[in-house]
Design a protein around this motif. Structure first.
Motif, PDB file in Angstrom:
ATOM      1  N   ILE A  44       0.841  -1.205   0.000  1.00 10.67           N
ATOM      2  CA  ILE A  44       0.000   0.000   0.000  1.00 10.67           C
ATOM      3  C   ILE A  44       0.872   1.249   0.000  1.00 10.67           C
ATOM      4  O   ILE A  44       0.598   2.220  -0.725  1.00 10.67           O
ATOM      5  CB  ILE A  44      -0.945  -0.016   1.220  1.00 10.67           C
ATOM      6  CG1 ILE A  44      -1.991  -1.127   1.050  1.00 10.67           C
ATOM      7  CG2 ILE A  44      -1.624   1.345   1.393  1.00 10.67           C
ATOM      8  CD1 ILE A  44      -2.794  -1.418   2.296  1.00 10.67           C
ATOM      9  N   ALA A  45       1.944   1.234   0.795  1.00  7.93           N
ATOM     10  CA  ALA A  45       2.871   2.378   0.828  1.00  7.93           C
ATOM     11  C   ALA A  45       3.478   2.609  -0.556  1.00  7.93           C
ATOM     12  O   ALA A  45       3.586   3.749  -1.025  1.00  7.93           O
ATOM     13  CB  ALA A  45       3.969   2.142   1.864  1.00  7.93           C
ATOM     14  N   ALA A  46       3.865   1.509  -1.224  1.00  2.00           N
ATOM     15  CA  ALA A  46       4.460   1.632  -2.556  1.00  2.00           C
ATOM     16  C   ALA A  46       3.470   2.239  -3.538  1.00  2.00           C
ATOM     17  O   ALA A  46       3.828   3.094  -4.359  1.00  2.00           O
ATOM     18  CB  ALA A  46       4.925   0.264  -3.046  1.00  2.00           C
ATOM     19  N   LEU A  47       2.218   1.841  -3.457  1.00  3.79           N
ATOM     20  CA  LEU A  47       1.195   2.385  -4.356  1.00  3.79           C
ATOM     21  C   LEU A  47       0.972   3.873  -4.109  1.00  3.79           C
ATOM     22  O   LEU A  47       0.726   4.646  -5.037  1.00  3.79           O
ATOM     23  CB  LEU A  47      -0.122   1.626  -4.177  1.00  3.79           C
ATOM     24  CG  LEU A  47      -0.143   0.192  -4.725  1.00  3.79           C
ATOM     25  CD1 LEU A  47      -1.423  -0.520  -4.304  1.00  3.79           C
ATOM     26  CD2 LEU A  47      -0.029   0.187  -6.236  1.00  3.79           C
ATOM     27  N   LYS A  48       1.080   4.293  -2.864  1.00  2.00           N
ATOM     28  CA  LYS A  48       0.845   5.702  -2.535  1.00  2.00           C
ATOM     29  C   LYS A  48       1.921   6.622  -3.082  1.00  2.00           C
ATOM     30  O   LYS A  48       1.673   7.800  -3.342  1.00  2.00           O
ATOM     31  CB  LYS A  48       0.740   5.878  -1.017  1.00  2.00           C
ATOM     32  CG  LYS A  48      -0.575   5.394  -0.434  1.00  2.00           C
ATOM     33  CD  LYS A  48      -0.653   5.664   1.058  1.00  2.00           C
ATOM     34  CE  LYS A  48      -2.006   5.262   1.621  1.00  2.00           C
ATOM     35  NZ  LYS A  48      -2.111   5.550   3.068  1.00  2.00           N
ATOM     36  N   VAL A  49       3.129   6.104  -3.255  1.00  2.00           N
ATOM     37  CA  VAL A  49       4.224   6.959  -3.738  1.00  2.00           C
ATOM     38  C   VAL A  49       4.528   6.737  -5.213  1.00  2.00           C
ATOM     39  O   VAL A  49       5.280   7.515  -5.803  1.00  2.00           O
ATOM     40  CB  VAL A  49       5.518   6.746  -2.918  1.00  2.00           C
ATOM     41  CG1 VAL A  49       5.277   7.027  -1.453  1.00  2.00           C
ATOM     42  CG2 VAL A  49       6.074   5.343  -3.104  1.00  2.00           C
ATOM     43  N   TYR A  50       3.937   5.699  -5.808  1.00  2.00           N
ATOM     44  CA  TYR A  50       4.295   5.360  -7.191  1.00  2.00           C
ATOM     45  C   TYR A  50       3.681   6.343  -8.175  1.00  2.00           C
ATOM     46  O   TYR A  50       2.482   6.619  -8.136  1.00  2.00           O
ATOM     47  CB  TYR A  50       3.843   3.945  -7.518  1.00  2.00           C
ATOM     48  CG  TYR A  50       4.074   3.566  -8.973  1.00  2.00           C
ATOM     49  CD1 TYR A  50       5.366   3.418  -9.466  1.00  2.00           C
ATOM     50  CD2 TYR A  50       3.007   3.382  -9.845  1.00  2.00           C
ATOM     51  CE1 TYR A  50       5.594   3.088 -10.792  1.00  2.00           C
ATOM     52  CE2 TYR A  50       3.217   3.043 -11.176  1.00  2.00           C
ATOM     53  CZ  TYR A  50       4.519   2.905 -11.644  1.00  2.00           C
ATOM     54  OH  TYR A  50       4.734   2.583 -12.960  1.00  2.00           O
ATOM     55  N   ASN A  51       4.493   6.872  -9.064  1.00  2.88           N
ATOM     56  CA  ASN A  51       4.031   7.685 -10.181  1.00  2.88           C
ATOM     57  C   ASN A  51       4.313   6.944 -11.480  1.00  2.88           C
ATOM     58  O   ASN A  51       5.473   6.701 -11.803  1.00  2.88           O
ATOM     59  CB  ASN A  51       4.757   9.044 -10.213  1.00  2.88           C
ATOM     60  CG  ASN A  51       4.018  10.103  -9.437  1.00  2.88           C
ATOM     61  OD1 ASN A  51       2.936   9.858  -8.926  1.00  2.88           O
ATOM     62  ND2 ASN A  51       4.587  11.285  -9.355  1.00  2.88           N
ATOM     63  N   PRO A  52       3.304   6.571 -12.245  1.00  6.43           N
ATOM     64  CA  PRO A  52       3.568   5.931 -13.539  1.00  6.43           C
ATOM     65  C   PRO A  52       4.396   6.852 -14.431  1.00  6.43           C
ATOM     66  O   PRO A  52       4.419   8.073 -14.229  1.00  6.43           O
ATOM     67  CB  PRO A  52       2.156   5.713 -14.114  1.00  6.43           C
ATOM     68  CG  PRO A  52       1.233   5.815 -12.950  1.00  6.43           C
ATOM     69  CD  PRO A  52       1.874   6.739 -11.983  1.00  6.43           C
ATOM     70  N   SER A  53       5.041   6.287 -15.403  1.00  8.25           N
ATOM     71  CA  SER A  53       5.887   7.057 -16.305  1.00  8.25           C
ATOM     72  C   SER A  53       5.120   8.227 -16.903  1.00  8.25           C
ATOM     73  O   SER A  53       4.033   8.056 -17.449  1.00  8.25           O
ATOM     74  CB  SER A  53       6.398   6.150 -17.434  1.00  8.25           C
ATOM     75  OG  SER A  53       7.189   6.884 -18.334  1.00  8.25           O
ATOM     76  N   GLY A  54       5.687   9.409 -16.751  1.00  2.74           N
ATOM     77  CA  GLY A  54       5.080  10.608 -17.332  1.00  2.74           C
ATOM     78  C   GLY A  54       4.140  11.358 -16.409  1.00  2.74           C
ATOM     79  O   GLY A  54       3.774  12.496 -16.691  1.00  2.74           O
ATOM     80  N   LYS A  55       3.743  10.740 -15.292  1.00  3.70           N
ATOM     81  CA  LYS A  55       2.855  11.440 -14.368  1.00  3.70           C
ATOM     82  C   LYS A  55       3.674  12.293 -13.415  1.00  3.70           C
ATOM     83  O   LYS A  55       4.696  11.862 -12.899  1.00  3.70           O
ATOM     84  CB  LYS A  55       2.013  10.439 -13.574  1.00  3.70           C
ATOM     85  CG  LYS A  55       1.008  11.129 -12.651  1.00  3.70           C
ATOM     86  CD  LYS A  55       0.095  10.140 -11.944  1.00  3.70           C
ATOM     87  CE  LYS A  55      -0.877  10.872 -11.028  1.00  3.70           C
ATOM     88  NZ  LYS A  55      -1.791   9.947 -10.318  1.00  3.70           N
ATOM     89  N   HIS A  56       3.209  13.522 -13.170  1.00  6.38           N
ATOM     90  CA  HIS A  56       3.958  14.454 -12.350  1.00  6.38           C
ATOM     91  C   HIS A  56       3.563  14.360 -10.882  1.00  6.38           C
ATOM     92  O   HIS A  56       2.465  13.914 -10.535  1.00  6.38           O
ATOM     93  CB  HIS A  56       3.729  15.886 -12.834  1.00  6.38           C
ATOM     94  CG  HIS A  56       4.302  16.153 -14.185  1.00  6.38           C
ATOM     95  ND1 HIS A  56       4.230  17.377 -14.808  1.00  6.38           N
ATOM     96  CD2 HIS A  56       4.967  15.350 -15.053  1.00  6.38           C
ATOM     97  CE1 HIS A  56       4.818  17.322 -15.991  1.00  6.38           C
ATOM     98  NE2 HIS A  56       5.269  16.096 -16.163  1.00  6.38           N
TER      99      HIS A  56
END
Length: 865
Positions: A44-56
């Motif tokens: 869950i922590a990883a999902l909260k900080v993950y930005n897909p490629s190109g997302k700011h």
């Protein structure tokens, strides 16, 4: 009834597919978690900080880089580094301190004539409007060398450095007034304000602290040193500062240590400084009215001049009732004013309590002149108990504070306990605690020191990392930890190693508030924001000599530096003005010359200056240091330095074997034909763009403008080619035709990108399945042979769904198993024509289905390709 049954069956089938996909995804998810030893909380922590490629990211964070002398910029929540801003230290990638213009800024930081090339950056401060961050400027102090820097956030570059003329150490900076009228910089280690020698025995009589008010001109983006002034303080060692806002606007608060006025002497057998300066139960919080001080400073009767700087003495401030003291927690290291301005929170490193002062009570005591006495310098002292709103026991080693979004919420760092504590300064109660790794110093909730805190995330800026990262020797990285503060309980999300300096305070701001430029107006000096004296446009390149001073006016553009050969005499002073004449975003060029220790980074439209003495004879290549195009390596030239007092015996040059006249003519005709064909493609691109009204789309227009800029340079090259051909100089005619081709390729590159972007704007929207199909098409390797709208290594795919019976099924079968169709008559001819067989890309059924939907979208928009 049959239709209804079919609909139900479709829904059931789709539901089954969705459930199957979900089960597969969950299975893969569980497999990865098990393999890496992750818990659900980790995921869950990883999902909260993950930005897909190109997302700011949602926020920028600016962190003082400590001994690096720089500012680190990263995004939140991803914690991805974005930039190191060179401030007090040369920074090679950006050419900071290696070209003349940036060196002039760096040299503004010389102290008493001494060149200083490092700094200890501590506290960044964002410019404010009505106490809220506006994203225009960033200020930061240098504790080691008493300096303040101004960073222009249009360009993320340092534009000014000012040196404090009276202080010898300024830890307490930078802090801005609510509308950025002044930038405050507070003395730390007391010393004589003059530059004279005084023995330590004169400490109480001559040594002083203080705060400097740097006047900031927002229109000019510069500190106005002549309009700036300082307020003298006693030699208590002042620390951090915060400015009033709301009900307390116009006032400022600075804490201090060493109310004992102790000076140490461990070398003489005396108790060390740390013991003597923490003997008293309390230290002093300085309270002063900066708005009234600014008025006082305008009258020469109220100031004394020290080192050319205006200083308001203690007695003048006391006489005019603008300076007061109140006892505060022992050895404090932070003072923070609440968003509404009423509460002033003070930490205490050696006190387990946080103290909350009430501004209204303080004002009442001042108005009634209700003082408990004066210090030895005549400053009125307020009663601590009468000034307090209350105290809360928060923990050991309380250093710093930042505010949350909810009313009354504050977060505090506990250095000794290695904790962040969430508490309520209005209700005076602790709400939550979280362990930190390790020994947290500063901390920053999003916009947490402004009048409009956002909460959401908090950065713990830790002093130790110990075992958190791969070992890199005895000098460990330091650790910035991201904490989710959006819920009832704080949750640790991510560790970020910091591999430079010792990061200090952070300042955060919503990304939407920062509006950086992506290119300069042509010929701009980025350090001044004005046209550069050496601005050079294409066609204006030249070399001028005046005595032994050689000035070179040069341009850089994909993929050449003009001029490409410069010859000077040994001992010449060489000045190079270089302009990046690109207009396309992110087309940066660098420039360096072998041996001469110069480098510059040139963003589109920027002009910079390089100065050096050509003190060594020889041949020195220069080149573009930023990989900028396919012909980047060819973007070079030579500086040739000859000794004017030397007679050279030239070696007869060997001539390259040349082509016969007939072969030259063939080569010339070949490249002319190629250029003609390329020009036809370009004209078709321009026609398409004009026909589809490209000017309605700003980003597309920028690309087309860049393409037209490149294309406009072709006429001059054609003229040169024609003249060379008329003189029967076929060699040079071919070279000029090659240059035409180069400009055409650059034109086509920008025009094709513009066309693709325009198509995305005006084409019918893709279905979700078609979007996925496009991704599968590109990532599956299909685009390596197939180009939509033209024949490439493989056939054009426009109309592919009309070439076969049951085309959708045929295409699906072919993608699934290409070999199964190779013997069909049509495919035999295709394979023979292209001399290529399609490989099996091992697409899944779902990917194939989506690709077919993408092909349908292509056919719907065939007229655009």
């Amino acid at each position: 009834m049959i239709k209804k049954y079919l609909h139900i069956m479709c829904y059931v089938t789709l539901g089954f597919l969705f459930v199957t996909q979900t089960v597969l995804a969950e299975s893969q998810f569980q497999e990865i978690m098990k393999k890496r030893g992750l818990t659900e909380e980790d995921a869950i922590a990883a999902l909260k900080v993950y930005n897909p490629s190109g997302k700011h990211d949602e926020y920028y964070v600016f962190v003082g880089g400590g001994q690096s002398g720089q500012v680190l910029v990263y995004g939140v929540p991803s914690m991805r580094p974005l930039k190191y801003i060179g401030v007090f230290t040369p920074e090679p990638w950006q050419g900071y301190g290696f070209d003349t213009d940036s060196k002039e800024v760096l040299r503004q930081g010389n102290v008493r004539g001494r060149e200083i090339n490092w700094g200890d950056t501590h506290h960044p401060a964002l410019s404010e409007t009505d106490g809220k961050y506006d994203g225009e400027y960033l200020f930061i102090n240098d504790k080691a060398n008493t300096r303040i820097a101004v960073i222009d956030l249009k360009y993320f570059e340092t534009s000014q450095i000012v040196v404090n003329p009276i202080f010898k150490s300024t830890h307490g900076g930078a802090f801005v007034t609510p509308n950025t009228e002044y930038v405050l910089d507070t003395c730390q280690y007391a010393a004589p304000l003059t530059n004279d020698y005084y023995p330590i025995e004169a400490y109480q009589d001559v040594y002083r602290g203080g705060v400097t008010f740097w006047k900031f001109d927002r229109q000019k983006g510069k500190i106005q040193q002549k309009e700036s002034f300082s307020l003298e303080f006693p030699p208590y060692m002042q620390d951090l500062t915060d400015l009033g806002k709301g009900v307390s606007e116009g006032w400022a608060f600075t804490n201090s240590i060493n109310s004992e006025l102790y000076t140490g002497g461990i070398e003489k057998g005396l108790p060390p400084f740390e013991a003597g300066c923490s003997r008293n139960d309390t230290d002093f919080l300085h309270i002063y009215n900066w708005k009234k001080l600014a008025q006082l400073a305008k009258d020469d009767k109220n100031i004394k001049i020290i080192n050319g700087h205006r200083v308001i003495p203690i007695d003048v401030a006391v006489k005019n009732s603008v300076l007061f003291l109140v006892p505060e927690n022992k050895s404090p290291h932070g003072v923070d004013v609440s968003p509404d301005g009423r509460h002033i929170i003070v930490s205490g490193k050696l006190d387990t309590h946080a103290s909350v002062y009430d501004f209204n009570k303080i004002m009442k005591l001042i108005q009634n002149r209700d003082f408990e006495g004066k210090d030895s310098y005549g400053i009125p002292i307020l009663d601590m108990k009468k000034s307090l709103y209350g105290q809360v026991e928060v923990g050991l080693g309380h250093l710093h504070n930042t505010f949350g979004k909810e009313d009354g919420t504050i977060y505090s760092s506990m250095y000794v306990d290695s904790q962040v504590v969430k508490w309520n300064y209005k209700e005076l109660k602790v709400i939550d605690k979280i362990g930190i790794h390790y020994n947290v110093g500063h901390l920053e909730a999003m916009e947490g020191k402004s009048a409009d805190p956002q909460g959401e995330y908090l950065i713990a800026i830790n002093k130790l990392a110990i075992d958190r990262f791969l070992p890199v020797g005895p000098l460990h990285p330091q650790n910035n930890q991201l904490i989710d503060i959006g819920g009832k309980k704080m949750k640790l999300l991510l560790d970020m190693p910091i591999p430079l300096g010792e990061p200090h305070q952070g300042a955060s701001i919503r990304a939407s508030k920062i509006r950086p430029e992506v290119r300069f107006i042509m010929g701009t000096n980025s350090r001044t924001g004005k046209p550069h004296v050496g601005k050079t446009l294409a066609g204006q390149e030249k070399i001028e000599r005046k005595g032994n001073h050689v000035s070179i006016y040069a341009t850089v553009v994909r993929s050449h530096i003009n001029p490409e050969r410069v010859t000077v005499n040994k001992g010449d002073h060489v000045t190079m003005y270089i302009t990046n004449v690109e207009r396309a975003q992110d087309e940066t060029h660098g420039f360096t010359i072998d041996h001469y220790n110069v480098h510059t980074s040139l963003e589109p439209g920027e002009t910079t200056q390089i100065d050096f003495i050509a003190d060594i004879e020889g041949v020195f290549p220069y080149y573009c240091t930023e990989f900028c195009s396919a012909l980047h390596i060819e973007m070079m030239g030579y500086l040739l330095v000859k000794d004017p007092n030397k007679n050279y015996e030239w070696i007869q040059k060997t001539k390259m074997q040349s082509l016969s006249p007939e072969e030259l003519q063939m080569e010339y005709k070949k490249i002319r034909a190629s250029n003609k064909a390329t020009d036809e493609v370009i004209q078709s691109l321009f026609f398409f763009l004009e026909e589809k009204n490209y000017t309605k789309y700003t980003t597309v227009k920028n690309l087309v403008d860049d393409a037209k800029d490149q294309y406009a340079k072709i006429d001059l090259e054609r003229e040169k080619s024609a003249k060379a051909y008329q003189k029967n100089d076929i060699n040079n005619a071919i070279l000029f035709e090659n240059m035409i081709w180069q400009y055409m390729i650059k034109t086509a590159d920008s025009a094709i990108r513009a066309k693709d972007l325009l198509i995305n704007n005006i084409a019918t929207p893709k279905s979700e399945s078609a979007k996925k199909g496009e991704i599968a098409f590109r990532e599956g390797g299909c685009s390596g042979c197939h180009v939509i709208g033209k024949i490439s290594s493989g056939p054009d795919l426009i109309g592919v769904l009309k070439r076969h019976r049951n085309a959708e099924q045929w295409v699906a079968e072919y993608v699934k198993n290409p070999q199964s169709k190779f013997n069909e008559p049509f495919m035999k001819k295709m394979i023979e024509f292209f001399n290529l067989k399609m490989p099996n890309q091992n697409m899944s059924d779902e990917e194939i289905k989506n690709i077919v939907e993408y092909f349908k979208w292509i056919d719907e928009n065939a007229d655009l390709f």
